[in-house]
Design an enzyme around this catalytic site. Structure first.
Site, PDB file in Angstrom:
ATOM      1  N   LYS A  86       5.983   4.643  14.647  1.00 34.02           N
ATOM      2  CA  LYS A  86       6.081   6.003  14.883  1.00 34.02           C
ATOM      3  C   LYS A  86       5.446   6.967  15.742  1.00 34.02           C
ATOM      4  O   LYS A  86       5.965   7.803  16.684  1.00 34.02           O
ATOM      5  CB  LYS A  86       5.877   6.654  13.438  1.00 34.02           C
ATOM      6  CG  LYS A  86       6.500   6.146  12.259  1.00 34.02           C
ATOM      7  CD  LYS A  86       6.000   6.822  10.956  1.00 34.02           C
ATOM      8  CE  LYS A  86       4.658   6.414  10.395  1.00 34.02           C
ATOM      9  NZ  LYS A  86       4.314   5.012  10.104  1.00 34.02           N
TER      10      LYS A  86
ATOM     11  N   ARG B 212       5.966  11.949   2.546  1.00 31.64           N
ATOM     12  CA  ARG B 212       6.167  10.385   2.195  1.00 31.64           C
ATOM     13  C   ARG B 212       6.472  10.306   0.640  1.00 31.64           C
ATOM     14  O   ARG B 212       6.047   9.209   0.030  1.00 31.64           O
ATOM     15  CB  ARG B 212       4.590   9.651   2.143  1.00 31.64           C
ATOM     16  CG  ARG B 212       4.194   9.828   4.080  1.00 31.64           C
ATOM     17  CD  ARG B 212       3.172   8.688   4.182  1.00 31.64           C
ATOM     18  NE  ARG B 212       2.750   9.173   5.666  1.00 31.64           N
ATOM     19  CZ  ARG B 212       2.410   8.205   6.230  1.00 31.64           C
ATOM     20  NH1 ARG B 212       2.151   6.812   5.869  1.00 31.64           N
ATOM     21  NH2 ARG B 212       2.029   8.584   7.418  1.00 31.64           N
TER      22      ARG B 212
ATOM     23  N   ARG C 290      -3.391  -3.210  17.136  1.00 28.56           N
ATOM     24  CA  ARG C 290      -3.271  -1.888  17.710  1.00 28.56           C
ATOM     25  C   ARG C 290      -4.600  -1.378  18.059  1.00 28.56           C
ATOM     26  O   ARG C 290      -5.848  -1.651  17.318  1.00 28.56           O
ATOM     27  CB  ARG C 290      -2.714  -0.791  16.573  1.00 28.56           C
ATOM     28  CG  ARG C 290      -3.114   0.629  17.047  1.00 28.56           C
ATOM     29  CD  ARG C 290      -2.358   1.473  16.185  1.00 28.56           C
ATOM     30  NE  ARG C 290      -2.553   1.266  14.930  1.00 28.56           N
ATOM     31  CZ  ARG C 290      -1.904   1.970  13.928  1.00 28.56           C
ATOM     32  NH1 ARG C 290      -0.630   2.597  14.498  1.00 28.56           N
ATOM     33  NH2 ARG C 290      -2.101   1.830  12.790  1.00 28.56           N
TER      34      ARG C 290
ATOM     35  N   ARG D  24      -8.703   1.581  14.289  1.00 34.93           N
ATOM     36  CA  ARG D  24      -8.753   2.521  13.153  1.00 34.93           C
ATOM     37  C   ARG D  24      -9.268   1.861  11.899  1.00 34.93           C
ATOM     38  O   ARG D  24      -9.293   0.580  12.052  1.00 34.93           O
ATOM     39  CB  ARG D  24      -7.274   2.940  12.809  1.00 34.93           C
ATOM     40  CG  ARG D  24      -6.804   4.057  13.305  1.00 34.93           C
ATOM     41  CD  ARG D  24      -5.489   4.487  13.205  1.00 34.93           C
ATOM     42  NE  ARG D  24      -4.929   4.314  11.983  1.00 34.93           N
ATOM     43  CZ  ARG D  24      -3.522   4.571  11.575  1.00 34.93           C
ATOM     44  NH1 ARG D  24      -2.893   5.003  12.443  1.00 34.93           N
ATOM     45  NH2 ARG D  24      -3.251   4.411  10.407  1.00 34.93           N
TER      46      ARG D  24
ATOM     47  N   ARG E  89      -1.043  -0.503   2.271  1.00 32.77           N
ATOM     48  CA  ARG E  89      -0.306   0.811   2.871  1.00 32.77           C
ATOM     49  C   ARG E  89       1.260   0.441   2.700  1.00 32.77           C
ATOM     50  O   ARG E  89       1.935   1.307   2.530  1.00 32.77           O
ATOM     51  CB  ARG E  89      -0.762   1.066   4.576  1.00 32.77           C
ATOM     52  CG  ARG E  89      -2.027   1.735   4.506  1.00 32.77           C
ATOM     53  CD  ARG E  89      -2.760   1.690   5.642  1.00 32.77           C
ATOM     54  NE  ARG E  89      -1.841   2.056   7.008  1.00 32.77           N
ATOM     55  CZ  ARG E  89      -2.212   1.505   8.006  1.00 32.77           C
ATOM     56  NH1 ARG E  89      -3.289   0.820   8.114  1.00 32.77           N
ATOM     57  NH2 ARG E  89      -1.623   2.070   9.368  1.00 32.77           N
TER      58      ARG E  89
HETATM   59  P1  AP5 Z   1       2.206   2.932  16.202  1.00 35.67           P
HETATM   60  O1  AP5 Z   1       3.073   3.535  17.023  1.00 35.67           O
HETATM   61  O2  AP5 Z   1       0.966   3.289  16.172  1.00 35.67           O
HETATM   62  O3  AP5 Z   1       2.618   2.787  14.717  1.00 35.67           O
HETATM   63  P2  AP5 Z   1       2.875   3.846  13.554  1.00 35.67           P
HETATM   64  O4  AP5 Z   1       4.208   3.805  12.861  1.00 35.67           O
HETATM   65  O5  AP5 Z   1       2.420   5.231  13.996  1.00 35.67           O
HETATM   66  O6  AP5 Z   1       1.879   3.372  12.488  1.00 35.67           O
HETATM   67  P3  AP5 Z   1       0.768   4.235  11.690  1.00 35.67           P
HETATM   68  O7  AP5 Z   1      -0.309   2.880  11.310  1.00 35.67           O
HETATM   69  O8  AP5 Z   1       0.095   5.324  12.416  1.00 35.67           O
HETATM   70  O9  AP5 Z   1       1.326   4.516  10.574  1.00 35.67           O
HETATM   71  P4  AP5 Z   1       0.796   4.928   9.079  1.00 35.67           P
HETATM   72  O10 AP5 Z   1       2.032   5.356   8.578  1.00 35.67           O
HETATM   73  O11 AP5 Z   1       0.313   3.623   8.384  1.00 35.67           O
HETATM   74  O12 AP5 Z   1      -0.373   5.709   9.473  1.00 35.67           O
HETATM   75  P5  AP5 Z   1      -0.828   7.124   9.480  1.00 35.67           P
HETATM   76  O13 AP5 Z   1      -1.678   7.364  10.306  1.00 35.67           O
HETATM   77  O14 AP5 Z   1       0.575   7.832   9.403  1.00 35.67           O
HETATM   78  O15 AP5 Z   1       2.582   1.200  16.700  1.00 35.67           O
HETATM   79  C1  AP5 Z   1       1.680   0.261  15.863  1.00 35.67           C
HETATM   80  C2  AP5 Z   1       1.221  -0.833  16.972  1.00 35.67           C
HETATM   81  O16 AP5 Z   1       2.522  -1.499  17.347  1.00 35.67           O
HETATM   82  C3  AP5 Z   1       0.762  -0.393  18.323  1.00 35.67           C
HETATM   83  O17 AP5 Z   1      -0.303  -0.927  18.681  1.00 35.67           O
HETATM   84  C4  AP5 Z   1       1.902  -0.291  19.134  1.00 35.67           C
HETATM   85  O18 AP5 Z   1       1.372  -0.401  20.582  1.00 35.67           O
HETATM   86  C5  AP5 Z   1       2.768  -1.306  18.885  1.00 35.67           C
HETATM   87  N1  AP5 Z   1       3.912  -0.996  19.000  1.00 35.67           N
HETATM   88  C6  AP5 Z   1       4.759   0.014  18.399  1.00 35.67           C
HETATM   89  N2  AP5 Z   1       6.137  -0.144  18.636  1.00 35.67           N
HETATM   90  C7  AP5 Z   1       6.185  -1.158  19.337  1.00 35.67           C
HETATM   91  C8  AP5 Z   1       7.567  -1.950  19.676  1.00 35.67           C
HETATM   92  N3  AP5 Z   1       8.816  -1.520  19.602  1.00 35.67           N
HETATM   93  N4  AP5 Z   1       7.399  -3.294  20.170  1.00 35.67           N
HETATM   94  C9  AP5 Z   1       6.132  -4.058  20.165  1.00 35.67           C
HETATM   95  N5  AP5 Z   1       4.765  -3.234  19.536  1.00 35.67           N
HETATM   96  C10 AP5 Z   1       5.145  -1.966  19.265  1.00 35.67           C
HETATM   97  O19 AP5 Z   1      -1.256   7.291   7.944  1.00 35.67           O
HETATM   98  C11 AP5 Z   1      -2.593   6.931   7.686  1.00 35.67           C
HETATM   99  C12 AP5 Z   1      -2.972   7.200   6.302  1.00 35.67           C
HETATM  100  O20 AP5 Z   1      -3.124   8.541   6.168  1.00 35.67           O
HETATM  101  C13 AP5 Z   1      -1.839   6.759   5.199  1.00 35.67           C
HETATM  102  O21 AP5 Z   1      -2.111   5.534   4.739  1.00 35.67           O
HETATM  103  C14 AP5 Z   1      -2.342   7.617   4.066  1.00 35.67           C
HETATM  104  O22 AP5 Z   1      -3.544   7.353   3.405  1.00 35.67           O
HETATM  105  C15 AP5 Z   1      -2.850   8.929   4.983  1.00 35.67           C
HETATM  106  N6  AP5 Z   1      -1.230   9.874   4.826  1.00 35.67           N
HETATM  107  C16 AP5 Z   1      -0.647  10.030   6.187  1.00 35.67           C
HETATM  108  N7  AP5 Z   1       0.389  10.752   5.951  1.00 35.67           N
HETATM  109  C17 AP5 Z   1       0.454  11.092   4.587  1.00 35.67           C
HETATM  110  C18 AP5 Z   1       1.092  11.915   3.747  1.00 35.67           C
HETATM  111  N8  AP5 Z   1       2.331  12.591   4.226  1.00 35.67           N
HETATM  112  N9  AP5 Z   1       0.820  11.977   2.549  1.00 35.67           N
HETATM  113  C19 AP5 Z   1      -0.385  11.604   1.888  1.00 35.67           C
HETATM  114  N10 AP5 Z   1      -1.128  10.634   2.703  1.00 35.67           N
HETATM  115  C20 AP5 Z   1      -0.714  10.537   3.978  1.00 35.67           C
END
Ligand code: AP5
Length: 322
Positions: free
Chosen positions: A116, A192, A227, A256, A267
């Site tokens: 994402k 979510r 990552r 992270r 997660r």
């Molecule tokens: P990356 O682009 O960083 O992936 P991402 O989908 O953004 O992953 P996140 O871990 O940030 O998602 P998440 O939903 O778990 O975390 P968030 O911070 O939102 O890519 C990942 C890796 O892969 C990178 O190294 C990249 O280089 C590589 N990559 C990407 N695309 C690639 C490709 N095509 N090919 C090869 N490599 C690739 O949320 C964290 C926490 O916050 C949640 O667990 C929850 O506790 C809380 N939270 C967040 N939002 C909410 C909400 N709406 N409600 C309640 N709690 C929430």
């Protein structure tokens, strides 16, 4: 006196990596003149043919760039009127106005590490939307040491959703800000759950498109563990798939606190429990994309969908009023 005016009523520009205009997507109509009339009196009585056009501004400047010329007040709406004489047809004038179409509203969703954030970097670079990432907003609260941040961290460490009381208003407030309203928004990692989606709907925030990145679980774990983040630029790296460009960047990369194999599995459980509920709300605007492809191939699919959406938004909504 020209025989025809091309009136561009809306224009959205896409920019390249150096922030130079690369493409302008326009909605326009042509106005044909009779000998004894002037542009101002024909604005409201045009013989029109509506059309949408894409101008590539990266080509030869002599044939494609806009040249400011006389300022003719066609109508108050056309406050930034610029003219270009067409070399191909000397009797034709082209008019551009600075009026913008309605901005894009995009949601992007997917399991942890589905890409994402990576796609959001590419989307904002090209479409200049305001990137609102729920996870980043929460991490900012944690970094600030706020009460909400402390509470959020307890849930994030367990891979659970942070309570709505914290997340919903935080996202709503960010989307309500002027830049999001004017430029359009790209909402990452929210909603979510069905309750989060309904809360947003209640505030009047509906997406034009809901992008779901689909990636098999074994790939997700590898992506999370590898990552790394650049605290200076905010750029996302992967030790294997997107390694840092220089030694200097490599030395300052951080990981992270929730990027461990153990935590990503928690997660994932949370994601799998909620994803169908959210999809049931946005089914009619959902675009499923294979997120296991290389990042530029993933982006190419998203880019096509967004370009099409923009074109639809710019299409004239009806005939020109007479
Ligand atoms: P990356 O682009 O960083 O992936 P991402 O989908 O953004 O992953 P996140 O871990 O940030 O998602 P998440 O939903 O778990 O975390 P968030 O911070 O939102 O890519 C990942 C890796 O892969 C990178 O190294 C990249 O280089 C590589 N990559 C990407 N695309 C690639 C490709 N095509 N090919 C090869 N490599 C690739 O949320 C964290 C926490 O916050 C949640 O667990 C929850 O506790 C809380 N939270 C967040 N939002 C909410 C909400 N709406 N409600 C309640 N709690 C929430």
């Amino acid at each position: 006196m020209p025989k025809e005016l091309i009136v561009i009523t809306k224009m959205v520009t896409a920019r390249d990596e150096d922030q130079q205009p690369k493409m302008a997507l326009c909605s326009s109509y042509s106005v044909n003149f009779t000998a004894a009339t002037s542009p101002s009196c024909n604005r409201n009585k045009p013989s029109t043919s509506s059309r949408n056009q894409i101008f590539n501004t990266s080509g030869s400047p002599s044939s494609k760039s806009w040249i400011p010329c006389l300022s003719v007040q066609l109508n108050q709406r056309f406050s930034r009127t610029r003219f270009r004489k067409s070399k191909a047809a000397p009797c034709m004038l082209v008019v551009a106005s600075g009026e913008k179409g309605e901005p894009l509203r995009v949601m992007i969703s997917g399991a942890p590490a589905s890409g994402k954030g990576t796609q959001c970097e590419l989307i904002t670079e090209k479409y200049d939307l305001v990137h609102v990432a729920a996870g980043d907003l929460l991490r900012a609260e944690i970094a600030a040491g706020s009460k909400n941040g402390k509470l959020a961290k307890e849930y994030m460490e367990k891979g659970q959703l942070v309570p709505n009381e914290i997340v919903v208003m935080m996202v709503k407030n960010r989307l309500s800000q002027q830049d999001s309203q004017e430029k359009g928004w790209l909402l990452d990692g929210y909603p979510r759950s069905a309750s989060q989606a309904n809360a947003l709907k209640g505030f009047g925030f509906d997406p034009d498109i809901f992008i779901l990145l689909e990636v098999p679980e074994d790939i997700l774990v590898e992506r999370v563990v590898g990552r790394r983040l650049d605290p200076v630029t905010g750029k996302i790296y992967h030790l294997k798939y997107s390694p840092p460009e220089t030694e200097e960047i490599a030395a300052r990369l951080t990981q992270r606190f929730d990027d461990t194999e153990e935590k990503v599995k928690l997660r994932l459980v949370t994601h799998n429990t909620n994803v169908e509920d959210v999809l049931s709300i946005y089914g009619d605007v959902t675009l499923r994309v294979d997120g296991s492809l290389p990042k530029h191939e993933v982006f190419s699919q998203i880019d096509s969908a967004l370009a099409k959406l923009l074109e639809q938004k710019l299409a004239p909504s009806g005939s020109v009023s007479t």
